[in-house]
Enzyme design. Sequence first.
Site, PDB file in Angstrom:
ATOM      1  N   HIS A 273     -40.114  30.204  23.578  1.00  0.00           N
ATOM      2  CA  HIS A 273     -39.198  29.221  24.163  1.00  0.00           C
ATOM      3  C   HIS A 273     -38.766  29.629  25.571  1.00  0.00           C
ATOM      4  O   HIS A 273     -38.761  28.833  26.496  1.00  0.00           O
ATOM      5  CB  HIS A 273     -37.910  29.129  23.336  1.00  0.00           C
ATOM      6  CG  HIS A 273     -38.133  28.649  21.946  1.00  0.00           C
ATOM      7  ND1 HIS A 273     -37.194  28.801  20.959  1.00  0.00           N
ATOM      8  CD2 HIS A 273     -39.173  28.021  21.380  1.00  0.00           C
ATOM      9  CE1 HIS A 273     -37.651  28.272  19.839  1.00  0.00           C
ATOM     10  NE2 HIS A 273     -38.859  27.802  20.068  1.00  0.00           N
TER      11      HIS A 273
ATOM     12  N   GLU B 200     -62.494  23.289  23.431  1.00  0.00           N
ATOM     13  CA  GLU B 200     -61.453  24.280  23.136  1.00  0.00           C
ATOM     14  C   GLU B 200     -61.928  25.337  22.148  1.00  0.00           C
ATOM     15  O   GLU B 200     -61.210  26.279  21.852  1.00  0.00           O
ATOM     16  CB  GLU B 200     -60.244  23.591  22.508  1.00  0.00           C
ATOM     17  CG  GLU B 200     -59.681  22.469  23.331  1.00  0.00           C
ATOM     18  CD  GLU B 200     -58.345  21.998  22.810  1.00  0.00           C
ATOM     19  OE1 GLU B 200     -57.332  22.506  23.289  1.00  0.00           O
ATOM     20  OE2 GLU B 200     -58.323  21.124  21.929  1.00  0.00           O
TER      21      GLU B 200
ATOM     22  N   ASP C 204     -56.772  27.233  24.258  1.00  0.00           N
ATOM     23  CA  ASP C 204     -57.390  27.423  22.948  1.00  0.00           C
ATOM     24  C   ASP C 204     -58.764  28.058  23.057  1.00  0.00           C
ATOM     25  O   ASP C 204     -59.127  28.887  22.226  1.00  0.00           O
ATOM     26  CB  ASP C 204     -57.474  26.079  22.205  1.00  0.00           C
ATOM     27  CG  ASP C 204     -56.154  25.766  21.539  1.00  0.00           C
ATOM     28  OD1 ASP C 204     -55.585  26.664  20.904  1.00  0.00           O
ATOM     29  OD2 ASP C 204     -55.665  24.628  21.693  1.00  0.00           O
TER      30      ASP C 204
ATOM     31  N   CYS D 271     -58.003  21.495  31.828  1.00  0.00           N
ATOM     32  CA  CYS D 271     -56.579  21.192  31.730  1.00  0.00           C
ATOM     33  C   CYS D 271     -55.765  22.313  31.104  1.00  0.00           C
ATOM     34  O   CYS D 271     -54.556  22.205  30.953  1.00  0.00           O
ATOM     35  CB  CYS D 271     -56.355  19.887  30.971  1.00  0.00           C
ATOM     36  SG  CYS D 271     -56.983  19.938  29.287  1.00  0.00           S
TER      37      CYS D 271
HETATM   38  C1  PEP Z   1     -55.585  24.022  25.835  1.00  0.00           C
HETATM   39  O1  PEP Z   1     -55.797  24.429  24.696  1.00  0.00           O
HETATM   40  O2  PEP Z   1     -55.980  24.592  26.867  1.00  0.00           O
HETATM   41  C2  PEP Z   1     -54.806  22.790  26.035  1.00  0.00           C
HETATM   42  C3  PEP Z   1     -54.641  22.255  27.222  1.00  0.00           C
HETATM   43  O3  PEP Z   1     -54.233  22.247  24.930  1.00  0.00           O
HETATM   44  P1  PEP Z   1     -52.848  22.778  24.297  1.00  0.00           P
HETATM   45  O4  PEP Z   1     -52.309  23.848  25.211  1.00  0.00           O
HETATM   46  O5  PEP Z   1     -51.981  21.597  24.183  1.00  0.00           O
HETATM   47  O6  PEP Z   1     -53.316  23.324  22.988  1.00  0.00           O
HETATM   48 MG    MG Z   2     -55.426  23.123  23.052  1.00  0.00          MG
END
Ligand code: PEP
Ligand code: MG
Length: 583
Positions: A197, A441, A465, A512
């Site tokens: 957090h 991922e 991920d 992303c």
């Molecule tokens: C990722 O896994 O890089 C991603 C953008 O998804 P999240 O962080 O929401 O799992």
């Molecule tokens: Mg992810």
Amino acid sequence: MPVSLKGIGVSNGICIGQAYVYYRELPEVLEYSISKYDTDREIKRFEDARDQAQAQLSDIKDTAASETPHDISQFIDTHLLMLDDPVLYEDTVSHIRARLCNAEWALQAQVERIVKVFDEMNDPYLKTRKDDILHVVERIQRCMMHEPEINHDSEKLDSHLKNRIVVADDLTPADTILMQHQKVAGFITEYGGPLSHTAILARNLGIPAILGVHNARNFIQANEQLILDGRTGIIQISPDKKELTRFKGLIRDERLRRKNLFDLKNKPAKTIDGLKINLHGNIDRPEDVRTLRQYDHTGVGLYRTEMLFIENNEIPDEQEQFETYRRTLRALKGHPLTIRTMDLGGDKELVNTTQHGPLVHNPALGLRSIRRCLKDPRIFIPQIKAILRAAGYGPASMMIPMITCVSELQQIFELVEQAKSELKAHRIRHDANISIGAMIEVPAAALAADHLASKLDFLSIGTNDLIQYTLAFDRIDDEVSYLYNPLHPAVLKLIQMTLNAGESRGIQVSMCGEMASDTKYTRLLLGMGLRCFSVQANSLLDIKHIINRSNIEQLRTQSEHILSLSDPDEIRLAVASLNQQFS
Ligand code: PEP
Ligand code: MG
């Protein structure tokens, strides 16, 4: 002699300030007996304290609402929901009746029982939930015992915390909201990792923070001067004059640099040799578009829709989802919106989900994300319909998380077709030609990227991920967070395979995950062929600055060389040298 401590730097800033060493004194809970005629009165005392705790949290949420990042107020919502938890309530009440004891003690007995269960599970995700329960119970107990929360004395905190560096064991979401108001300079905590957090708060607010500094409060005395370097995770205690002057200079330079960056707002991201790069932002809810627009008027490469589910703590219906997505599109004023279908499970869960069946020891490997959607089309179909409908009103695309193989795509396409025919049958406006993409991922998806790319309109690499699954460490377990390494040769190979698959199939590949927001990797990624970044709002201009000073041809040769290296340390040095050459 000045002493240094090392922890996990979770946000990039540097600050200098006096230490505010924060000891959360736990209320001392005593047991006493009550007569059976007093049980109703005791239960009422418990209920009143619970209401009071609820009012306190709602107050904190309301006063902080305008400036507080969404993630943080969400944590407060989680605590509000826990306060309302029927099991906690009923078990406490039964305990009062059965044992004829005071309410504080009955609550304490419940919490000890719950904590024991959590400890035995030894699951890092549940560990964070355990802390939430402890914070909530502590708040009710303080209310019953009429003990003021330290933080509620805002007058005192105003003068105590402004420009100070807070050193604590851990911080509750409510603590952090209040501290935001007090304009603290930075945070140091003894626990917590990059996804805790406090880390999320620090990053969102741009407050320098270092977490996981075990025993920090044994080494740092109240009012000692500290230098906190969130980039390296190093804290200097009572630094000498030379260090102070050096860091003051660095802070001045950083302020000026950030101010100048705003010259790039709304300008294109384009390399020196004229290649236009797509630079988009990541959002969690429609309101985040406002923050995005403070930095740049651009599109969204990742909209994490599960936040809508988590916020409501239930599955929103098709209409609510449609309205939310359309509102987001409207806010983007014609810029594209990539709507990721919900990614619940793993570290993102509804609060009151009751676990049925055998205990899940590895939620990150369990019924998460698209697996859950495919298992229960009653959840998925309304979301698909809502996205299709929203896309009828603006440039929206649909992105599927955690894909592992082509057969999943087949199932998804069938459900999308079903959703389209239902909308068509009811003459509901929608986009029947929506673009559908998937996130890479999981290593399996990167290795099979070519097959996936042949069936999709775009790919987006979710490095958070992808790195977790490739290097086999749990992304929310701070004991193993040191393993996070975007420059591991295996990770780079998987990224390269995905980029190549996109290129050979003629579809766009974006990134992303957090790696895309980190300026250390921008040049390498450009050299590897990444042409579309989706980043945190407050990184947009930093990344654009680097893109605009990069020459793709030169980066390509150097990146090829880096990809041929086998040792992660050697790679790190080569990337550092690449960054130096072009900065
Ligand atoms: C990722 O896994 O890089 C991603 C953008 O998804 P999240 O962080 O929401 O799992
Ligand atoms: Mg992810």
